[in-house]
Scaffold this motif. Structure first.
Motif, PDB file in Angstrom:
ATOM      1  N   THR A 135       0.351  -7.608  -1.649  1.00  0.00           N
ATOM      2  CA  THR A 135       1.891  -7.984  -1.928  1.00  0.00           C
ATOM      3  C   THR A 135       1.835  -9.343  -2.604  1.00  0.00           C
ATOM      4  OG1 THR A 135       2.102  -6.957   0.284  1.00  0.00           O
ATOM      5  CG2 THR A 135       3.786  -8.520  -0.753  1.00  0.00           C
ATOM      6  N   ILE A 136       0.868 -10.390  -2.385  1.00  0.00           N
ATOM      7  CA  ILE A 136       0.742 -11.588  -3.203  1.00  0.00           C
ATOM      8  C   ILE A 136       0.538 -11.261  -4.654  1.00  0.00           C
ATOM      9  CG2 ILE A 136      -0.555 -13.730  -3.317  1.00  0.00           C
ATOM     10  CD1 ILE A 136       1.246 -13.951  -0.994  1.00  0.00           C
ATOM     11  N   ASP A 137      -0.275 -10.447  -5.060  1.00  0.00           N
ATOM     12  CA  ASP A 137      -0.640 -10.147  -6.265  1.00  0.00           C
ATOM     13  C   ASP A 137       0.921  -9.753  -6.841  1.00  0.00           C
ATOM     14  OD1 ASP A 137      -3.049 -10.778  -6.237  1.00  0.00           O
ATOM     15  OD2 ASP A 137      -3.894  -8.682  -6.497  1.00  0.00           O
ATOM     16  N   VAL A 138       1.442  -8.892  -6.271  1.00  0.00           N
ATOM     17  CA  VAL A 138       2.872  -8.429  -6.690  1.00  0.00           C
ATOM     18  C   VAL A 138       3.732  -9.753  -7.126  1.00  0.00           C
ATOM     19  CG1 VAL A 138       4.885  -7.131  -6.435  1.00  0.00           C
ATOM     20  CG2 VAL A 138       2.667  -6.183  -5.802  1.00  0.00           C
ATOM     21  N   ILE A 139       3.830 -10.712  -5.966  1.00  0.00           N
ATOM     22  CA  ILE A 139       4.778 -11.664  -6.183  1.00  0.00           C
ATOM     23  C   ILE A 139       4.187 -12.597  -7.254  1.00  0.00           C
ATOM     24  CG2 ILE A 139       5.250 -13.947  -4.910  1.00  0.00           C
ATOM     25  CD1 ILE A 139       5.138 -12.090  -2.269  1.00  0.00           C
ATOM     26  N   ARG A 140       2.907 -12.787  -7.296  1.00  0.00           N
ATOM     27  CA  ARG A 140       2.333 -13.730  -8.358  1.00  0.00           C
ATOM     28  C   ARG A 140       2.588 -13.012  -9.603  1.00  0.00           C
ATOM     29  NH1 ARG A 140      -3.810 -15.557  -7.104  1.00  0.00           N
ATOM     30  NH2 ARG A 140      -3.189 -16.984  -8.974  1.00  0.00           N
ATOM     31  N   THR A 141       2.744 -11.823  -9.971  1.00  0.00           N
ATOM     32  CA  THR A 141       2.986 -10.911 -11.070  1.00  0.00           C
ATOM     33  C   THR A 141       4.233 -11.399 -11.580  1.00  0.00           C
ATOM     34  OG1 THR A 141       1.406  -9.344 -10.787  1.00  0.00           O
ATOM     35  CG2 THR A 141       3.168  -9.162 -12.445  1.00  0.00           C
ATOM     36  N   CYS A 142       5.284 -11.311 -10.513  1.00  0.00           N
ATOM     37  CA  CYS A 142       6.621 -11.489 -10.746  1.00  0.00           C
ATOM     38  C   CYS A 142       6.743 -12.962 -11.370  1.00  0.00           C
ATOM     39  CB  CYS A 142       7.562 -11.224  -9.315  1.00  0.00           C
ATOM     40  SG  CYS A 142       7.706  -9.624  -8.999  1.00  0.00           S
ATOM     41  N   LEU A 143       6.195 -13.834 -10.623  1.00  0.00           N
ATOM     42  CA  LEU A 143       6.681 -15.380 -10.684  1.00  0.00           C
ATOM     43  C   LEU A 143       6.111 -15.838 -12.002  1.00  0.00           C
ATOM     44  CD1 LEU A 143       6.270 -16.712  -7.023  1.00  0.00           C
ATOM     45  CD2 LEU A 143       8.318 -16.159  -8.556  1.00  0.00           C
ATOM     46  N   ARG A 184       4.670  -0.537  -7.362  1.00  0.00           N
ATOM     47  CA  ARG A 184       3.460  -1.347  -6.634  1.00  0.00           C
ATOM     48  C   ARG A 184       3.652  -1.802  -5.130  1.00  0.00           C
ATOM     49  NH1 ARG A 184       1.202  -6.061  -9.508  1.00  0.00           N
ATOM     50  NH2 ARG A 184      -0.656  -5.839  -8.180  1.00  0.00           N
ATOM     51  N   LEU A 185       5.077  -2.067  -4.922  1.00  0.00           N
ATOM     52  CA  LEU A 185       5.477  -2.320  -3.513  1.00  0.00           C
ATOM     53  C   LEU A 185       5.315  -1.219  -2.416  1.00  0.00           C
ATOM     54  CD1 LEU A 185       5.781  -5.049  -1.899  1.00  0.00           C
ATOM     55  CD2 LEU A 185       8.433  -4.751  -2.518  1.00  0.00           C
ATOM     56  N   SER A 186       6.136  -0.086  -3.209  1.00  0.00           N
ATOM     57  CA  SER A 186       6.189   1.030  -2.295  1.00  0.00           C
ATOM     58  C   SER A 186       4.708   1.641  -2.179  1.00  0.00           C
ATOM     59  CB  SER A 186       6.920   2.183  -3.248  1.00  0.00           C
ATOM     60  OG  SER A 186       8.086   1.917  -3.551  1.00  0.00           O
ATOM     61  N   ASP A 187       3.853   1.455  -2.740  1.00  0.00           N
ATOM     62  CA  ASP A 187       2.382   1.978  -2.469  1.00  0.00           C
ATOM     63  C   ASP A 187       1.977   1.134  -1.375  1.00  0.00           C
ATOM     64  OD1 ASP A 187       2.427   3.824  -4.648  1.00  0.00           O
ATOM     65  OD2 ASP A 187       1.421   2.672  -5.968  1.00  0.00           O
ATOM     66  N   ILE A 188       2.293  -0.092  -1.231  1.00  0.00           N
ATOM     67  CA  ILE A 188       1.764  -1.173  -0.291  1.00  0.00           C
ATOM     68  C   ILE A 188       2.630  -0.400   0.971  1.00  0.00           C
ATOM     69  CG2 ILE A 188       1.666  -3.368   0.663  1.00  0.00           C
ATOM     70  CD1 ILE A 188       1.623  -4.244  -2.263  1.00  0.00           C
ATOM     71  N   PHE A 189       3.829  -0.484   0.825  1.00  0.00           N
ATOM     72  CA  PHE A 189       4.573  -0.052   2.056  1.00  0.00           C
ATOM     73  C   PHE A 189       3.956   1.422   2.695  1.00  0.00           C
ATOM     74  CE2 PHE A 189       8.497  -2.471   0.635  1.00  0.00           C
ATOM     75  CZ  PHE A 189       7.799  -3.662   1.148  1.00  0.00           C
ATOM     76  N   ASN A 190       3.583   2.228   1.927  1.00  0.00           N
ATOM     77  CA  ASN A 190       2.921   3.632   2.259  1.00  0.00           C
ATOM     78  C   ASN A 190       1.965   3.391   3.044  1.00  0.00           C
ATOM     79  OD1 ASN A 190       5.325   5.206   1.151  1.00  0.00           O
ATOM     80  ND2 ASN A 190       4.315   5.292  -0.666  1.00  0.00           N
TER      81      ASN A 190
END
Length: 275
Positions: free
Chosen positions: A243-251, A213-219
């Motif tokens: 990116t916030i969605d990725v962070i919220r998922t992790c937390l 997910r993060l790689s897709d954002i960076f791309n």
């Protein structure tokens, strides 16, 4: 492992689907958004160090005094945890300085360090040498003798490892995020590292989902230095929200990730304190 922005950009244009190595600007982009999402109670006791400043400290000896002066503005000795994402010999590791303001001569809650390395501590010697030089500069005005520095221990817990040669930087971001999720108010080296730092901390599948997910954002991002133009040309605000969605998922998530469908799309909200 680190790549320059220019080479990273060329690779992205050649193959937009390529999973790339992390660079400094991507790390800072993520950490700024991670910190914008943290509760004030956690932000108050934690700080991260820009890896570009550590590169300058390591490679530009005349700039060391300026780097230490900059670090002093972060009130490091008032924090409980200081996160140093380091890229040494083209490999990313995460060093967490715990209790930097503690009494170095006391066993209880004295300063200590944790090294989280996706190559199982292979960088221990290089990290110890580098961090020793950083700490000597940081502590030189605190009347600490050379012998006292031996009391600052470096713990290397056995944590999940990378299975390729490209994802070490993403492991550093994931380590940092999950550490903040389970952060402990007090860290005492004499009682060992926090219990969650072990081989079962997270699964390869969970990391792969984060990495993808993060790689897709960076791309989708062409220039990390111009957030306004980035927002116009590359969907910058959506990149922030994703990116916030990725962070919220992790937390938020615990347990194994079964599929992409269990990665919820949270309600979008305005960003705060993000450059």
């Amino acid at each position: 492992m680190r790549t320059t922005r220019s080479s990273s950009l060329r690779n992205r244009k050649a193959d937009s689907g390529q999973k790339e190595k992390l660079n400094d600007q991507q790390a800072i982009y993520y950490m700024r958004r991670l910190w914008s999402f943290l509760p004030e109670s956690i932000k108050g006791c934690c700080v991260y160090i820009d890896p570009a400043w550590m590169l300058k400290f390591r490679t530009q000896f005349k700039e060391r005094e300026g780097v230490i002066e900059w670090l002093g503005r972060l009130n490091i000795f008032m924090k409980k945890y200081v996160f140093f994402p380091l890229c040494l010999s083209n490999h990313w590791t995460l060093v967490i300085l715990c209790n930097p303001g503690g009494d170095i001569k006391r066993k209880k809650e004295r300063p200590s360090m944790i090294l989280l390395d996706s190559l199982d501590g292979s960088m221990k010697s290089e990290v110890e040498i580098f961090m020793s030089s950083v700490l000597h500069e940081l502590y030189k005005n605190r009347c600490i003798s050379q012998n006292d520095f031996g009391n600052i221990k470096l713990a290397i817990p056995k944590v999940p490892k990378q299975i390729d040669d490209k994802t070490c930087g993403f492991f550093v971001l994931y380590y940092m995020t999950l550490f903040l999720k389970e952060i402990q108010v007090k860290f005492d080296f004499e009682t060992g590292y926090p219990a969650f730092l072990n081989r079962d901390w997270f699964t390869q599948q969970e990391f792969d989902c984060f990495h993808r997910r993060l790689s897709d954002i960076f791309n989708r991002i062409d220039d990390y230095t111009k957030p306004i133009s980035m927002s116009v040309s590359s969907g910058g605000f959506n990149n922030d929200l994703d990116t916030i969605d990725v962070i919220r998922t992790c937390l938020r998530e615990t347990g194994d990730i079964k599929s992409e469908s269990c990665l919820p799309k949270f309600r979008k909200r305005k960003m705060r304190d993000v450059e």
